[in-house]
Motif scaffolding. Structure first.
Motif, PDB file in Angstrom:
ATOM      1  N   MET A 157       0.814  -1.213   0.000  1.00 39.39           N
ATOM      2  CA  MET A 157       0.000   0.000   0.000  1.00 39.39           C
ATOM      3  C   MET A 157       0.849   1.266   0.000  1.00 39.39           C
ATOM      4  O   MET A 157       2.016   1.240   0.381  1.00 39.39           O
ATOM      5  N   THR A 158       0.204   2.360  -0.403  1.00 44.71           N
ATOM      6  CA  THR A 158       0.795   3.684  -0.234  1.00 44.71           C
ATOM      7  C   THR A 158       0.247   4.263   1.064  1.00 44.71           C
ATOM      8  O   THR A 158      -0.646   3.689   1.683  1.00 44.71           O
ATOM      9  N   GLY A 159       0.757   5.403   1.457  1.00 44.40           N
ATOM     10  CA  GLY A 159       0.245   6.063   2.652  1.00 44.40           C
ATOM     11  C   GLY A 159       0.950   5.607   3.911  1.00 44.40           C
ATOM     12  O   GLY A 159       2.127   5.269   3.897  1.00 44.40           O
ATOM     13  N   ASP A 160       0.178   5.548   5.001  1.00 40.96           N
ATOM     14  CA  ASP A 160       0.778   5.304   6.317  1.00 40.96           C
ATOM     15  C   ASP A 160       0.878   3.830   6.703  1.00 40.96           C
ATOM     16  O   ASP A 160       1.138   3.515   7.853  1.00 40.96           O
ATOM     17  N   LEU A 161       0.669   2.928   5.749  1.00 41.49           N
ATOM     18  CA  LEU A 161       0.874   1.517   6.049  1.00 41.49           C
ATOM     19  C   LEU A 161       1.618   0.871   4.898  1.00 41.49           C
ATOM     20  O   LEU A 161       1.648   1.392   3.788  1.00 41.49           O
ATOM     21  N   ASP A 162       2.233  -0.240   5.185  1.00 42.06           N
ATOM     22  CA  ASP A 162       3.032  -0.916   4.169  1.00 42.06           C
ATOM     23  C   ASP A 162       2.251  -2.024   3.470  1.00 42.06           C
ATOM     24  O   ASP A 162       2.279  -2.142   2.249  1.00 42.06           O
ATOM     25  N   PHE A 163       1.549  -2.837   4.256  1.00 45.20           N
ATOM     26  CA  PHE A 163       0.805  -3.959   3.715  1.00 45.20           C
ATOM     27  C   PHE A 163      -0.601  -3.972   4.298  1.00 45.20           C
ATOM     28  O   PHE A 163      -0.798  -3.625   5.461  1.00 45.20           O
ATOM     29  N   LEU A 164      -1.558  -4.413   3.501  1.00 41.48           N
ATOM     30  CA  LEU A 164      -2.919  -4.641   3.972  1.00 41.48           C
ATOM     31  C   LEU A 164      -3.237  -6.101   3.681  1.00 41.48           C
ATOM     32  O   LEU A 164      -3.153  -6.546   2.536  1.00 41.48           O
TER      33      LEU A 164
END
Length: 156
Positions: free
Chosen positions: A102-109
């Motif tokens: 992911m982009t933003g404030d997390l790496d993986f969802l």
């Protein structure tokens, strides 16, 4: 690279998303083609990779998988090896239905499906936290699915 698809191809794909076991004769009738022409188009869609595979859509609850969650994972950025090790470990976990970078404030969802809360606790607190490079884990349990559609919107 986007495949060149005409309206008939899109109608065929739309029908196949609804019923992957439809007979070629029935599919041909629904899209106004001869069975031979329909079979030829179907083969072209398979060979080009537009149709990746045929599969059955299973009901998780009917199989005793009553807990569904989305898990946000942040990892340490110090090592490419740690990231690759995390990704390999996630690919091997049967609880993980999908994993997205992911982009933003997390790496993986992660999209996770397990039998019950005890199984989710085991996965999140013992398995996931112990994976290479994991820095932070935040989970959200699904209370109700308002819309769930594995198909793509192809025709209006």
């Amino acid at each position: 690279m986007r495949a060149e698809l005409d309206r008939t191809d899109l109608r065929m794909l739309d029908e196949l998303q609804r019923n992957g076991r439809i007979a070629v004769v029935e599919l041909a009738d629904k899209v106004a083609l001869s069975p031979t022409a329909c079979q030829r188009r179907l083969k072209k869609l398979e060979d080009s990779g537009v149709i990746g595979r045929y599969t059955a859509v299973l009901n998780p609850a009917a199989l005793g998988l009553g807990i569904e969650a989305f898990v946000r994972v942040a990892i340490e950025r110090q090592s490419k090896d740690a990231t690759q090790a995390f990704e390999a470990a996630i690919r091997a976990r049967p609880e993980v239905r999908a994993c997205y970078v992911m982009t933003g404030d997390l790496d993986f969802l992660l999209h996770v499906q397990v039998a019950d809360l005890a199984a989710f606790a085991e996965f999140s607190m013992r398995v996931l936290i112990g994976l290479p490079g994991v820095k932070d884990v935040r989970s959200s349990l699904v209370l109700e699915a308002i819309k769930r559609d594995e198909g793509l919107a192809l025709v209006g």
